[in-house]
Design an enzyme around this catalytic site. Structure first.
Site, mmCIF file in Angstrom:
data_model
loop_
_atom_site.group_PDB
_atom_site.id
_atom_site.type_symbol
_atom_site.label_atom_id
_atom_site.label_comp_id
_atom_site.label_asym_id
_atom_site.label_seq_id
_atom_site.Cartn_x
_atom_site.Cartn_y
_atom_site.Cartn_z
ATOM 1 N N SER A 149 0.853 -1.188 0.000
ATOM 2 C CA SER A 149 0.000 0.000 0.000
ATOM 3 C C SER A 149 0.885 1.233 0.000
ATOM 4 O O SER A 149 2.024 1.195 0.490
ATOM 5 C CB SER A 149 -0.874 0.025 1.261
ATOM 6 N N TYR A 164 -0.870 -0.877 10.243
ATOM 7 C CA TYR A 164 -1.115 -1.203 8.831
ATOM 8 C C TYR A 164 0.078 -0.801 7.961
ATOM 9 O O TYR A 164 0.572 -1.591 7.149
ATOM 10 C CB TYR A 164 -2.378 -0.476 8.377
HETATM 11 N N1 LIG Z 1 -8.863 -0.036 -0.758
HETATM 12 C C1 LIG Z 1 -7.740 0.669 -0.695
HETATM 13 O O1 LIG Z 1 -7.728 1.906 -0.705
HETATM 14 C C2 LIG Z 1 -6.419 -0.070 -0.624
HETATM 15 C C3 LIG Z 1 -5.239 0.646 -0.911
HETATM 16 C C4 LIG Z 1 -4.013 -0.019 -0.856
HETATM 17 C C5 LIG Z 1 -3.981 -1.375 -0.528
HETATM 18 N N2 LIG Z 1 -5.145 -2.025 -0.254
HETATM 19 C C6 LIG Z 1 -5.036 -3.440 0.080
HETATM 20 O O2 LIG Z 1 -5.728 -4.214 -0.888
HETATM 21 C C7 LIG Z 1 -6.178 -5.444 -0.295
HETATM 22 C C8 LIG Z 1 -7.661 -5.609 -0.568
HETATM 23 O O3 LIG Z 1 -8.327 -4.552 0.075
HETATM 24 P P1 LIG Z 1 -9.812 -4.118 -0.259
HETATM 25 O O4 LIG Z 1 -9.831 -2.657 -0.251
HETATM 26 O O5 LIG Z 1 -10.318 -4.865 -1.440
HETATM 27 O O6 LIG Z 1 -10.502 -4.604 1.100
HETATM 28 P P2 LIG Z 1 -11.729 -5.544 1.414
HETATM 29 O O7 LIG Z 1 -11.937 -5.442 2.882
HETATM 30 O O8 LIG Z 1 -12.864 -5.246 0.499
HETATM 31 O O9 LIG Z 1 -11.163 -6.992 1.066
HETATM 32 C C9 LIG Z 1 -10.270 -7.677 1.902
HETATM 33 C C10 LIG Z 1 -10.493 -9.165 1.725
HETATM 34 O O10 LIG Z 1 -9.560 -9.868 2.541
HETATM 35 C C11 LIG Z 1 -10.255 -10.899 3.219
HETATM 36 N N3 LIG Z 1 -9.560 -11.229 4.459
HETATM 37 C C12 LIG Z 1 -9.406 -10.459 5.574
HETATM 38 N N4 LIG Z 1 -8.731 -11.151 6.514
HETATM 39 C C13 LIG Z 1 -8.445 -12.375 5.996
HETATM 40 C C14 LIG Z 1 -7.777 -13.533 6.490
HETATM 41 N N5 LIG Z 1 -7.266 -13.588 7.726
HETATM 42 N N6 LIG Z 1 -7.667 -14.606 5.677
HETATM 43 C C15 LIG Z 1 -8.192 -14.575 4.427
HETATM 44 N N7 LIG Z 1 -8.851 -13.520 3.904
HETATM 45 C C16 LIG Z 1 -8.968 -12.428 4.687
HETATM 46 C C17 LIG Z 1 -11.649 -10.326 3.474
HETATM 47 O O11 LIG Z 1 -12.598 -11.336 3.762
HETATM 48 C C18 LIG Z 1 -11.906 -9.603 2.153
HETATM 49 O O12 LIG Z 1 -12.450 -10.461 1.178
HETATM 50 C C19 LIG Z 1 -5.820 -5.351 1.184
HETATM 51 O O13 LIG Z 1 -4.606 -6.033 1.401
HETATM 52 C C20 LIG Z 1 -5.647 -3.855 1.409
HETATM 53 O O14 LIG Z 1 -4.810 -3.594 2.500
HETATM 54 C C21 LIG Z 1 -6.349 -1.416 -0.310
#
Ligand SMILES: NC(=O)c1ccc[n+]([C@@H]2O[C@H](COP(=O)([O-])OP(=O)(O)OC[C@H]3O[C@@H](n4cnc5c(N)ncnc54)[C@H](O)[C@@H]3O)[C@@H](O)[C@H]2O)c1
Length: 257
Positions: A149, A164
């Site tokens: 991220s 995080y």
């Molecule tokens: N949305 C943003 O702005 C953003 C920016 C940079 C990075 N990210 C990263 O992208 C990834 C996806 O994020 P998102 O925004 O789609 O979030 P989201 O919450 O929609 O999706 C996260 C997914 O991870 C799963 N998950 C959580 N804990 C888990 C575990 N212990 N085992 C297996 N699965 C697990 C959840 O069930 C969910 O399906 C994450 O790693 C997040 O940190 C997101």
């Protein structure tokens, strides 16, 4: 008709508005077989079935807690069984997308929160990679893409995300070190550092905050999940053969370096 050659394994891919689901759909659209691994096994299987039907590719979904070694081993064994039976082609790509955030000011964080955020984002990436890597090395071909991220590069900003940001920075070190170690194996390891992406993980922000975030981005808006997925599937492609240990910043121009 699509020629199926390889399977892409995606963790954290059942969230309706999430990056992982878009990534899984994009792999399928590009002809990959897909495996969805997420906390809810039934939802993972259902999501996989929908993707399989829509894109006419083999697709399976299983329960996984990426932070739990036994759970990761069980999911890997389930995938291996499908590969051995011929229901899935060999695993060629692993997208470590599962993650959780920590929207708590530093002094209000607890050791429990710190450990949980490290466990899912950093240890989870370690455990799932360790589980699926031997098969890739055996086949002499593999693509691992890790979700970091922008928070790893410049701090979590408005969300007070110290755990995080720390966990996502660990993912970058993991990516670079493993890429070096795997240099002659045919397996590449890369990371992506998205800025703000429009998903459920960011629920709890306000319209004012969203406007402030957008103002800080040269492109003037947050990313779509499709824009992130496009980079991840590219890093998984044959064309990305000379990229390893890299970090691709998907941040609309708000670079720190
Ligand atoms: N949305 C943003 O702005 C953003 C920016 C940079 C990075 N990210 C990263 O992208 C990834 C996806 O994020 P998102 O925004 O789609 O979030 P989201 O919450 O929609 O999706 C996260 C997914 O991870 C799963 N998950 C959580 N804990 C888990 C575990 N212990 N085992 C297996 N699965 C697990 C959840 O069930 C969910 O399906 C994450 O790693 C997040 O940190 C997101």
């Amino acid at each position: 008709m699509t020629t199926i050659q390889r399977t892409a394994v995606i963790t954290g891919a059942t969230s309706e508005r999430g990056i992982g689901l878009t990534v899984a759909r994009r792999y399928a659209r590009e002809g990959w077989a897909v495996v969805i691994l997420d906390l809810d096994g039934e939802k993972s299987a259902k999501t996989a079935a929908e993707i399989g039907n829509e894109f006419a590719v083999p697709a399976f979904g299983y329960e996984i807690d990426v932070a739990n070694e036994a759970s990761v081993a069980a999911a890997r064994d389930a995938v291996d069984a499908e590969v051995r039976s011929g229901s899935l082609p060999a695993v060629g790509a692993l997208a470590n997308i599962a993650g959780i955030t920590s929207p708590v000011p530093f002094l209000e964080t607890t050791l429990e929160l710190w450990n949980k955020v490290m466990a899912v984002n950093a240890t989870g990436t370690y455990l799932v990679t360790k589980a699926f890597l031997p098969g890739m090395i055996e086949n002499g071909w593999g693509r691992i893409v890790n979700m970091s991220s922008v928070s790893a590069q410049r701090g979590g900003g408005v969300f007070g995300k110290v755990p995080y940001s720390s966990a996502k920075a660990a993912v970058l070190g993991f990516t670079k070190a493993l890429a070096r170690e795997l240099g002659d194996t045919g397996v590449t390891v890369n990371a992506v550092t998205p800025g703000a992406v429009d998903t459920n993980i960011r629920v709890g922000t306000t319209p004012e905050l969203e406007a402030a975030i957008a103002r800080d981005i040269p492109l003037g808006r947050t990313a779509s999940t499709e824009e992130v997925a496009a980079v991840i599937t590219f890093l998984s492609s044959e064309d990305a053969s000379y990229l390893t240990g890299t970090t691709v910043d998907i941040n609309g121009g708000s670079h720190m370096h």
